[in-house]
Scaffold this active site. Structure first.
Site, PDB file in Angstrom:
ATOM      1  N   HIS A 261       0.787  -1.224   0.000  1.00  0.00           N
ATOM      2  CA  HIS A 261       0.000   0.000   0.000  1.00  0.00           C
ATOM      3  C   HIS A 261       0.829   1.290   0.000  1.00  0.00           C
ATOM      4  O   HIS A 261       0.265   2.382  -0.160  1.00  0.00           O
ATOM      5  CB  HIS A 261      -0.901  -0.019   1.245  1.00  0.00           C
ATOM      6  CG  HIS A 261      -2.093   0.875   1.159  1.00  0.00           C
ATOM      7  ND1 HIS A 261      -2.392   1.674   0.074  1.00  0.00           N
ATOM      8  CD2 HIS A 261      -3.090   1.104   2.040  1.00  0.00           C
ATOM      9  CE1 HIS A 261      -3.497   2.337   0.306  1.00  0.00           C
ATOM     10  NE2 HIS A 261      -3.952   2.023   1.491  1.00  0.00           N
TER      11      HIS A 261
ATOM     12  N   TYR B  50     -13.165   6.578  10.384  1.00  0.00           N
ATOM     13  CA  TYR B  50     -12.293   7.090   9.313  1.00  0.00           C
ATOM     14  C   TYR B  50     -12.789   6.587   7.967  1.00  0.00           C
ATOM     15  O   TYR B  50     -13.173   5.424   7.822  1.00  0.00           O
ATOM     16  CB  TYR B  50     -10.855   6.618   9.547  1.00  0.00           C
ATOM     17  CG  TYR B  50      -9.907   6.826   8.382  1.00  0.00           C
ATOM     18  CD1 TYR B  50      -9.140   7.979   8.287  1.00  0.00           C
ATOM     19  CD2 TYR B  50      -9.763   5.852   7.388  1.00  0.00           C
ATOM     20  CE1 TYR B  50      -8.261   8.175   7.224  1.00  0.00           C
ATOM     21  CE2 TYR B  50      -8.888   6.038   6.325  1.00  0.00           C
ATOM     22  CZ  TYR B  50      -8.143   7.200   6.256  1.00  0.00           C
ATOM     23  OH  TYR B  50      -7.272   7.388   5.201  1.00  0.00           O
TER      24      TYR B  50
ATOM     25  N   THR C 246      -4.806  10.839  -0.381  1.00  0.00           N
ATOM     26  CA  THR C 246      -6.134  10.855   0.232  1.00  0.00           C
ATOM     27  C   THR C 246      -6.185  11.892   1.343  1.00  0.00           C
ATOM     28  O   THR C 246      -5.157  12.317   1.868  1.00  0.00           O
ATOM     29  CB  THR C 246      -6.501   9.484   0.839  1.00  0.00           C
ATOM     30  OG1 THR C 246      -5.557   9.158   1.875  1.00  0.00           O
ATOM     31  CG2 THR C 246      -6.526   8.405  -0.226  1.00  0.00           C
TER      32      THR C 246
END
Length: 798
Positions: A353, A484, A497
């Site tokens: 990621h 979140y 993001t």
């Protein structure tokens, strides 16, 4: 170079015309030219740094629903102190630092991932579960895997030749930088954190089968495919046959992929062990794996249900036979992009990621799925369109000499397993098995309705589903918790993001109203207000006007200032925000991100202590800013509901592990007629939570329909005859009721489908809600009464 702006970025993309922008709709274009993929990059606006005071207001607004009145008053004081002391100075330094960077948050973001020391499996890597191939003949392992490999290689080719049309949002091109980091990339652990390594010319894939490693070339130097789908199928079948020759118990003892699940420092030291012996080929084998385009994992098992499928894609299965791990958890390499295919053809993707977000991998997964369908269509009708602007020359018709120096025959990697590695692998596997056993997974494939019903009822689908999570959690635990959700900021150069904080006063009012004895109209009205608020926050965050990333950058900048002073004895940091020269710290579009120079608390404590007076001045100068020392900062960063909306019809499920031992990791996909949810937790009643979400979906639809049928029936003074009529049609005996009793009874009837939660309306949860409101009022009064009472002592005086 033109000024960076959204309009200039759009103009750069539109200069290519519709044939390059939409190759699927213009598949017969013979004059396609490269360059569209990254055409807008130099014109995209930079990620803006929010106004400091606006960030503080958003931060307090996010905290307020999670705190008591006294706790919120403490956070307000901390914010005011920050604004009057270190805040403006840090803001000025952040602006100065950002002048030499593509994005003010990018390096801090990389550092947060690359300095993460725990295993990446279940903690960082998400997964996608693809829908089954629509052509039944491909729903077996080898044919499905070969099909996915060919589609993946076509995607790689389109990226490298810059023919992949850019992602767009309402005509606005998005940043495509992450696609350049998707293939040939590996997370490489070192003693001082991880690094991202990449081979931009990679042309081979690595196949894992029963924990054994194989590789073969699939592209030439021009990034054209050198194998047909049939050629790949033959290679994969040969690999499966070879892997089966080694008993599973023996293969498990040499399944080196398990080491990629270790603590990062341990994994770093083990990589050193792999290459320390002269004459060993372990270093060459490791380089083959690190530099591969991606990893293809061929599992020998067939998960029997959806939760097991999701677990298999996220972390593999753990199964012990005769004291040996024979689960699929040994058949992975978590430092790279992985395509996973089960024995029955079920397929998924697990990805590292650090350099890529879900939105990027979603495009990759979607194009893979689309291309497999279109290639099948072309076997029926040769005039069927193609997803790609241009295609590789047919490998079966090329001169073999044109392929160059390639190895298309599978090669098996043979690791030299010394006693040290064998022991390390054993302990890594047992720790991984523990980690897998500590987590559980549940799925919901809700087919009663989806996006179409939500939008037709006047709700944002994402906001609608977010309220379901909050309501279901509150129904279980009776409280609101930090939640979140990421919002993509790829309209900006190197945007990643921003964090949406879905818990608001509006959502809290709705959830409490939903579980209280209130008429349906009021519940639906508050739901609309909560969804409207969520949508407004989402739009702000998509424009990089949230508070999380900004505050995180300020905290990182402050930490670097402290580290620089500890190392150099200086009074401040350089204007670029780093403790080392700018030239050594910049991250270009081609370089791998470098590790931050931040010291850990242990390393900082080993520095030479200054003289007592200097030490006192040093402590005062570098006292932790009040906002980061406040309990509110810890509260909002301890995410209990970590959620993400990422998917489309090509995916069956999407998910990730919980970010907190007390919380849930929730991946969800909203389709036209359904909602798919995958929830993970460390055995925190996950099944019950998912069942609660399903019950909520059914109940809220009934309330919405009830209100729609009544029209204005929820307004004061209007007749309840339609509601009684509706109830009568279901066969319920209607008795005369008056006033509040009628409201309570009718609401009780609407809770019939809540699957075990309806009893709360008998008074238990209602009493708790009233007690909570009274407690908040008393807390507020106490804050007013005690705020100025007594003298506040200064600890430094003692």
């Amino acid at each position: 170079m033109a000024e960076r702006s959204m309009q200039n970025a759009k103009d750069a993309t539109h200069a290519f015309g519709t044939k390059q922008q939409e190759p699927l709709a213009n598949s017969k274009d013979n004059n396609s030219k490269p360059g569209i993929t990254f055409a807008a990059q130099d014109n995209l606006p930079k990620l803006p740094i929010p106004d400091l005071e606006a960030t503080m207001k958003r931060y307090l607004a996010s905290l307020d629903p999670l705190q008591t009145a006294r706790e919120h008053a403490d956070s307000e004081r901390a914010v005011n102190e920050f604004l009057q002391s270190t805040g403006p100075d840090l803001q000025a330094k952040l602006k100065a630092y950002s002048q030499g960077q593509g994005s003010y948050i990018e390096q801090f973001w990389y550092d947060s991932y690359l300095n993460y020391d725990n295993p990446v499996v279940l903690n960082l890597n998400p997964f996608f579960l693809l829908e089954d191939d629509p052509t039944p003949a491909r729903n077996n392992q080898v044919t499905r895997a070969a099909s996915l490999v060919i589609s993946a290689l076509s995607f790689v080719r389109a990226v490298r030749k810059e023919e992949l049309p850019p992602d767009t949002l309402r005509g606005q091109p998005l940043c495509m930088y992450q696609y350049s980091r998707l293939f040939g990339t590996a997370r490489i652990p070192t003693e001082n954190g991880c690094q991202i390594g990449q081979d931009p010319g990679s042309k081979h894939v690595v196949v894992l089968c029963r924990g054994q490693f194989y590789w073969f070339d699939v592209l030439d130097d021009n990034s054209d495919l050198i194998m047909t789908e049939r050629d790949v199928s033959v290679n994969l079948q040969v690999i499966v046959n070879d892997a089966e020759q080694t008993p599973i118990y023996e293969a498990a003892k040499g399944a080196l992929g398990v080491l990629s699940t270790e603590n990062r420092k341990i994994w770093s030291s083990l990589r050193d062990v792999l290459g320390k012996d002269e004459g060993s080929n372990n270093s060459d084998c490791l380089n083959i794996v690190d530099s591969a385009l991606f990893i293809l994992c061929l599992d020998y098992t067939e998960p029997i249900n959806t939760p097991q499928l999701c677990e298999n894609m996220l972390c593999g299965t753990s199964e012990i036979q005769k004291g040996v791990q024979v689960g699929t958890c040994t058949n992975r390499w978590y430092d790279k992009l992985q395509i996973i295919v089960c024995k029955n053809g079920s397929a998924g993707i697990n990805f590292e990621h650090t350099g890529v977000d879900g939105h990027t991998v979603l495009r990759f997964a979607s194009d893979l799925y689309t291309d497999t369908i279109l290639r099948f269509a072309r076997t029926i009708n040769g005039q069927a369109p193609s997803l790609w602007a241009s295609s590789s020359p047919d490998p079966s018709k090329r001169d073999p000499k044109s392929f160059g120096d390639v190895n298309t025959t599978p090669h098996k990697l043979e690791w030299d397993m010394g006693p040290e590695l064998t022991t390390a692998l054993r302990f890594a596997e047992t720790r991984l098995a523990d980690l897998i056993q500590q987590n559980e997974f549940q799925t919901l494939e809700f087919a009663a309705y989806g996006k179409t019903f939500m939008t037709s009822s006047g709700f944002s689908p994402d906001a609608f589903v977010q309220m379901a999570f909050q309501a279901a959690y509150y129904g279980l635990y009776g409280r609101m918790e930090s939640t979140y959700e990421p919002a993509a900021t790829k309209i900006y150069y190197h945007g990643r993001t921003e964090a949406i904080r879905p818990v608001t006063h509006e959502s809290t009012d709705f959830v409490r109203c939903f579980w209280g004895g209130n008429p349906p109209a009021k519940k639906v009205e508050l739901l609309k207000k909560a969804c409207e608020k969520h949508t407004a926050i989402t739009k702000e965050c998509a424009k990089a006007q949230g508070h999380d990333r900004h505050l995180y950058a300020l905290s990182c900048l402050w930490q670097r200032q402290v580290d620089a002073d500890n190392e150099n004895g200086s009074d401040g940091v350089s204007t670029n925000g780093y403790s080392s020269p700018t030239s050594e710290r910049e991250v270009t579009t081609t370089d791998s991100p470098k590790r931050s120079s931040m010291l850990s608390s242990d390393e900082s404590s080993n520095s030479r202590s200054p003289a007592p007076r200097q030490q006192q001045q040093h402590q005062q100068q570098h006292a932790l800013p009040a906002i980061f020392a406040d309990a509110g900062w810890d509260r909002i960063n301890n995410t209990i509901l970590s959620t993400s909306n990422c998917g489309n019809p090509s995916l069956r499920h999407f998910g990730f592990g919980p970010t907190s031992g007390e919380g849930f990791g929730i991946g969800y996909i909203i389709k036209d007629g359904s909602v798919s949810i995958c929830a993970a937790s460390k055995h925190r009643q996950t099944k019950r939570f998912v069942d609660g979400i399903e019950s909520y979906f059914l109940e809220i639809r009934k309330l919405i329909r009830m209100v729609q049928r009544r029209g204005t029936g929820g307004e004061k003074g209007s007749s309840r005859a339609r509601e009684a009529e509706g109830m009568n049609r279901r066969g319920r005996v209607i008795e005369a009721q008056e006033g509040a009793k009628a409201d309570e009874e009718s609401q009780g009837a609407s809770d019939d489908e809540l699957g075990g939660y309806g009893f709360f309306d008998a008074g238990m949860l209602l009493q708790a809600l009233k007690a909570k409101e009274a407690h908040d009022e008393r807390q507020s009064e106490k804050v007013v009464q005690r705020r100025e009472v007594g003298k506040k002592l200064r600890l430094m005086e003692y």
